[in-house]
Design an enzyme around this catalytic site. Structure first.
Site, PDB file in Angstrom:
ATOM      1  N   GLY A 239       0.825  -1.207   0.000  1.00  0.00           N
ATOM      2  CA  GLY A 239       0.000   0.000   0.000  1.00  0.00           C
ATOM      3  C   GLY A 239       0.850   1.244   0.000  1.00  0.00           C
ATOM      4  O   GLY A 239       2.081   1.189   0.040  1.00  0.00           O
ATOM      5  N   GLY A 241       1.829   5.335   1.373  1.00  0.00           N
ATOM      6  CA  GLY A 241       2.214   5.861   2.682  1.00  0.00           C
ATOM      7  C   GLY A 241       1.037   6.461   3.424  1.00  0.00           C
ATOM      8  O   GLY A 241       0.851   6.216   4.625  1.00  0.00           O
ATOM      9  N   GLY A 245       0.888   3.066   5.250  1.00  0.00           N
ATOM     10  CA  GLY A 245       2.074   3.344   6.077  1.00  0.00           C
ATOM     11  C   GLY A 245       1.702   4.110   7.336  1.00  0.00           C
ATOM     12  O   GLY A 245       2.140   3.773   8.443  1.00  0.00           O
ATOM     13  N   GLU A 284      16.162   6.349   8.833  1.00  0.00           N
ATOM     14  CA  GLU A 284      17.267   6.514   7.870  1.00  0.00           C
ATOM     15  C   GLU A 284      16.706   7.350   6.730  1.00  0.00           C
ATOM     16  O   GLU A 284      15.864   6.866   5.970  1.00  0.00           O
ATOM     17  CB  GLU A 284      17.711   5.154   7.318  1.00  0.00           C
ATOM     18  CG  GLU A 284      18.073   4.104   8.369  1.00  0.00           C
ATOM     19  CD  GLU A 284      19.417   4.358   9.003  1.00  0.00           C
ATOM     20  OE1 GLU A 284      20.154   5.214   8.486  1.00  0.00           O
ATOM     21  OE2 GLU A 284      19.724   3.720  10.018  1.00  0.00           O
TER      22      GLU A 284
HETATM   23  N1  LIG Z   1      19.223   6.931   4.782  1.00  0.00           N
HETATM   24  C1  LIG Z   1      19.011   5.823   4.110  1.00  0.00           C
HETATM   25  O1  LIG Z   1      19.508   4.761   4.461  1.00  0.00           O
HETATM   26  C2  LIG Z   1      18.148   5.838   2.865  1.00  0.00           C
HETATM   27  C3  LIG Z   1      18.179   4.720   2.036  1.00  0.00           C
HETATM   28  C4  LIG Z   1      17.415   4.716   0.864  1.00  0.00           C
HETATM   29  C5  LIG Z   1      16.602   5.802   0.564  1.00  0.00           C
HETATM   30  N2  LIG Z   1      16.573   6.850   1.382  1.00  0.00           N
HETATM   31  C6  LIG Z   1      15.743   8.009   1.034  1.00  0.00           C
HETATM   32  O2  LIG Z   1      14.466   7.601   0.543  1.00  0.00           O
HETATM   33  C7  LIG Z   1      13.975   8.584  -0.341  1.00  0.00           C
HETATM   34  C8  LIG Z   1      13.452   7.952  -1.589  1.00  0.00           C
HETATM   35  O3  LIG Z   1      12.547   6.952  -1.325  1.00  0.00           O
HETATM   36  P1  LIG Z   1      10.959   7.172  -1.346  1.00  0.00           P
HETATM   37  O4  LIG Z   1      10.588   8.246  -2.305  1.00  0.00           O
HETATM   38  O5  LIG Z   1      10.344   5.843  -1.451  1.00  0.00           O
HETATM   39  O6  LIG Z   1      10.710   7.748   0.115  1.00  0.00           O
HETATM   40  P2  LIG Z   1       9.321   8.021   0.811  1.00  0.00           P
HETATM   41  O7  LIG Z   1       9.668   8.656   2.111  1.00  0.00           O
HETATM   42  O8  LIG Z   1       8.366   8.698  -0.077  1.00  0.00           O
HETATM   43  O9  LIG Z   1       8.716   6.558   1.027  1.00  0.00           O
HETATM   44  C9  LIG Z   1       9.388   5.589   1.776  1.00  0.00           C
HETATM   45  C10 LIG Z   1       8.370   4.630   2.355  1.00  0.00           C
HETATM   46  O10 LIG Z   1       7.569   5.315   3.308  1.00  0.00           O
HETATM   47  C11 LIG Z   1       6.193   5.097   3.045  1.00  0.00           C
HETATM   48  N3  LIG Z   1       5.457   6.257   3.549  1.00  0.00           N
HETATM   49  C12 LIG Z   1       5.184   7.419   2.915  1.00  0.00           C
HETATM   50  N4  LIG Z   1       4.475   8.231   3.727  1.00  0.00           N
HETATM   51  C13 LIG Z   1       4.328   7.580   4.907  1.00  0.00           C
HETATM   52  C14 LIG Z   1       3.716   7.915   6.157  1.00  0.00           C
HETATM   53  N5  LIG Z   1       3.115   9.075   6.341  1.00  0.00           N
HETATM   54  N6  LIG Z   1       3.763   7.010   7.146  1.00  0.00           N
HETATM   55  C15 LIG Z   1       4.394   5.840   6.974  1.00  0.00           C
HETATM   56  N7  LIG Z   1       4.976   5.455   5.818  1.00  0.00           N
HETATM   57  C16 LIG Z   1       4.952   6.326   4.798  1.00  0.00           C
HETATM   58  C17 LIG Z   1       6.157   4.877   1.540  1.00  0.00           C
HETATM   59  O11 LIG Z   1       4.978   4.239   1.168  1.00  0.00           O
HETATM   60  C18 LIG Z   1       7.409   4.041   1.327  1.00  0.00           C
HETATM   61  O12 LIG Z   1       7.183   2.695   1.649  1.00  0.00           O
HETATM   62  C19 LIG Z   1      15.117   9.513  -0.584  1.00  0.00           C
HETATM   63  O13 LIG Z   1      14.958  10.656   0.198  1.00  0.00           O
HETATM   64  C20 LIG Z   1      16.325   8.727  -0.112  1.00  0.00           C
HETATM   65  O14 LIG Z   1      17.429   9.477   0.298  1.00  0.00           O
HETATM   66  C21 LIG Z   1      17.319   6.898   2.523  1.00  0.00           C
END
Ligand SMILES: NC(=O)c1ccc[n+]([C@@H]2O[C@H](COP(=O)([O-])OP(=O)(O)OC[C@H]3O[C@@H](n4cnc5c(N)ncnc54)[C@H](O)[C@@H]3O)[C@@H](O)[C@H]2O)c1
Ligand SMILES: O=C/C=C/C=C(\O)C(=O)O
Length: 516
Positions: A239, A241, A245, A284
């Site tokens: 699903g 976020g 999420g 992270e």
């Molecule tokens: N620091 C690290 O180790 C690391 C590693 C990989 C990616 N990233 C970061 O991830 C980002 C890219 O990935 P993305 O676009 O999928 O990130 P995102 O934050 O949009 O989504 C990540 C996950 O969070 C979920 N999500 C979104 N809103 C939520 C909420 N309100 N509550 C709970 N879950 C929610 C999404 O469905 C997804 O599964 C970049 O900013 C990248 O730097 C960080």
């Protein structure tokens, strides 16, 4: 109950051993593949009330732009059912002997190894990355399980005598039920980086991969079943976020959240859980990492390595790794040489040899293009790439961005400040070491930094001043799974890896026994 539809679909997916076979399978099926939640040790049929989702999300293949499968957008009541399954499994799993948990997780890693190529194929199709890159990431997923399955066998707790008055020792127990949430850039690698330690330390979980890349998580359910992970110990739901999420992290039944994703989402999760003080949070988040190139690293004996490491850090996985070095700073005396050699190398290694995949989604592709348009408006110099980027004729429907190298980008431009998370780098000159450190640290983020120098004293002098959770000197993405992994500033809070993961997934009480 595992539906026969999911059994048939899974066996079709497992049978694909080349990219072409996988693509033919997608083309040949009359009804699109529909992913199903894995709850209580079983795939849940779509009509089951546990996943009665009025909404479904369609996932597309980045390299072609064609739909490949749908996934349920799991609604809050179904999220709660998955959490309850994890909660019901907790008492028994948390008390399961370490040796037994270890054996089950070792079995998971063996099954992943046996199916390495199938995982790599579907990861490459689903995420857009090259097959070679996908293989590297499946190998890491295998290591995640093998590492933590042995780590827990060697844990020891020290006892201390305090002034002859009391004997104290730390008693750790599994912290409970976790929400494990991962992004779309390294789907299997990052989800298993959470699942493996979570289960190893005796917790149970509900895991939610990104809605953009859910395929390998779907396959993973089958692996857990075959490895004999008891029902409910790991549940995988699909699903977005906002619906799935948010309901997952906010549930009062969830004892901890391990999240990897964007900084804004990390902030949202903090808000959603602010009133639940005891909930463990490991976040992270994003990065805008600097690569510092000192003149001494451009001497002939090491020049090739310097260019190679800077290029790999910039363009590996299309720049879609949170640890990528997207702001390159080069000492002025070698600036022109570096720009020339770096551009030539990237053209040869990444563009001509086509070792960069497509970016993960149309939405992400559009975001990157807007930054490239901004670069053109702001009169940046494009050494490679263009704005808007030219589409590859054969793959006109896919989400392709050519590796892009920019110079003459102002320090306060959004291109230098924002995390673009794609194959786009800026190169900027610096005068001296102090300025290099100041430029590197001039960011809201603090995840990683790459230092290219042959001066041993500088490695420590500069390295120890960089505001980054991870500093790589003359190398990049070298990982030892026991080292603390995580970011400073807006790149996150908490560390994972080895005993740091143990801190995330366990609670500690200190016992004081009188020294009679
Ligand atoms: N620091 C690290 O180790 C690391 C590693 C990989 C990616 N990233 C970061 O991830 C980002 C890219 O990935 P993305 O676009 O999928 O990130 P995102 O934050 O949009 O989504 C990540 C996950 O969070 C979920 N999500 C979104 N809103 C939520 C909420 N309100 N509550 C709970 N879950 C929610 C999404 O469905 C997804 O599964 C970049 O900013 C990248 O730097 C960080
Ligand atoms: O895109 C982010 C990469 C994160 C890497 C890890 O979490 C790791 O290597 O353990």
């Amino acid at each position: 109950m595992s539906s026969s539809t999911s059994d048939r679909r899974l066996s079709e997916l497992w049978s694909c051993v080349t990219l072409d076979e996988a693509r033919s399978l997608i083309d040949s099926t009359s009804s699109p593949l529909s992913l199903q939640n894995f709850v209580g040790g079983q795939y849940i049929a779509p009509h089951d009330s546990l996943t009665s989702s009025s909404q479904h999300i369609t996932s597309f293949e980045p390299k072609t732009g064609r739909p490949i499968y749908t996934l349920p957008c799991t609604e809050p009541h179904a999220v709660e059912a998955a959490i309850k399954a994890a909660k019901a499994a907790f008492p028994s799993w948390s008390k399961t002997a370490r040796a037994e948990r270890s054996a089950i997780l070792r079995k998971v890693s063996e099954l992943l190894q046996q199916n390495r190529e199938v995982f790599a194929i579907w990861e490459s199709i689903d995420q857009g990355k090259t097959l070679d890159r996908a293989r590297v990431e499946v190998d890491r997923a295998i290591s995640n399980f093998s590492y933590f399955s042995t780590f827990i066998l060697h844990e020891q707790t020290a006892a201390r005598m305090v002034d002859g008055v009391a004997l104290t020792y730390e008693h750790r127990s599994p912290a409970g039920v976790f929400a494990l949430i991962s992004p779309w850039n390294m789907p299997l690698y990052l989800l298993t980086w959470k699942i493996a330690p979570c289960l190893a330390f005796g917790c149970t979980a509900v895991a939610k991969p990104s809605e953009v890349t859910s395929m390998t998580a779907f396959l993973l359910g089958d692996i857990f079943q075959k490895a004999g992970v008891p029902p409910g110990v790991i549940n995988i739901i699909f699903g977005d976020g906002a619906t799935t999420g948010a309901a997952l992290v906010a549930s009062p039944l969830i004892n901890g959240v391990s999240f990897t994703g964007g900084t804004q989402t990390g902030i949202a999760i903090r808000r959603l859980t602010a009133h639940q003080i005891g909930k463990h949070l490991s976040l992270e988040l994003g990065g805008k990492n600097p690569t510092l190139v000192f003149a001494d690293s451009m001497v002939p004996s090491v020049r090739e390595r310097t260019i190679r490491v800077a290029a790999m850090a910039a363009f590996e996985n299309q720049g879609e790794i949170c640890l990528c070095g997207s702001r390159i700073y080069v000492e002025k005396s070698v600036y022109n040489d570096f720009v020339r050699d770096f551009t030539a190398y990237v053209r040869e290694k990444y563009v001509l040899k086509q070792t960069v995949g497509a970016v993960a989604s149309l939405q992400h592709c559009d975001k990157i293009r807007r930054y490239l348009e901004l670069a053109a408006e702001q009169k940046a110099t494009f050494h490679l790439g263009g704005a808007p980027p030219t589409l590859n004729e054969d793959e006109a429907q896919g989400y392709w961005i050519e590796p892009t190298i920019l110079t003459d980008v102002a320090k306060n431009s959004a291109i230098q400040i924002d995390e673009i998370f794609g194959p786009v780098v800026t190169i900027t000159p610096f005068d001296n070491e102090q300025e290099a450190i100041q430029l590197a640290n001039d960011s809201e983020y603090g995840l990683a930094a790459i230092l290219l120098t042959t001066d041993g004293a500088r490695m420590r002098r500069v390295g120890e001043q960089l505001e980054a959770g991870l500093v790589w000197v003359n190398c990049w993405l070298v990982r030892e799974l026991g080292t603390p992994f995580g970011g400073m500033k807006n790149s996150g809070t908490g560390r994972e890896g080895g005993e740091h993961s143990r801190d995330v997934f366990t609670v500690v009480r200190t016992l004081h026994l009188p020294a009679y």
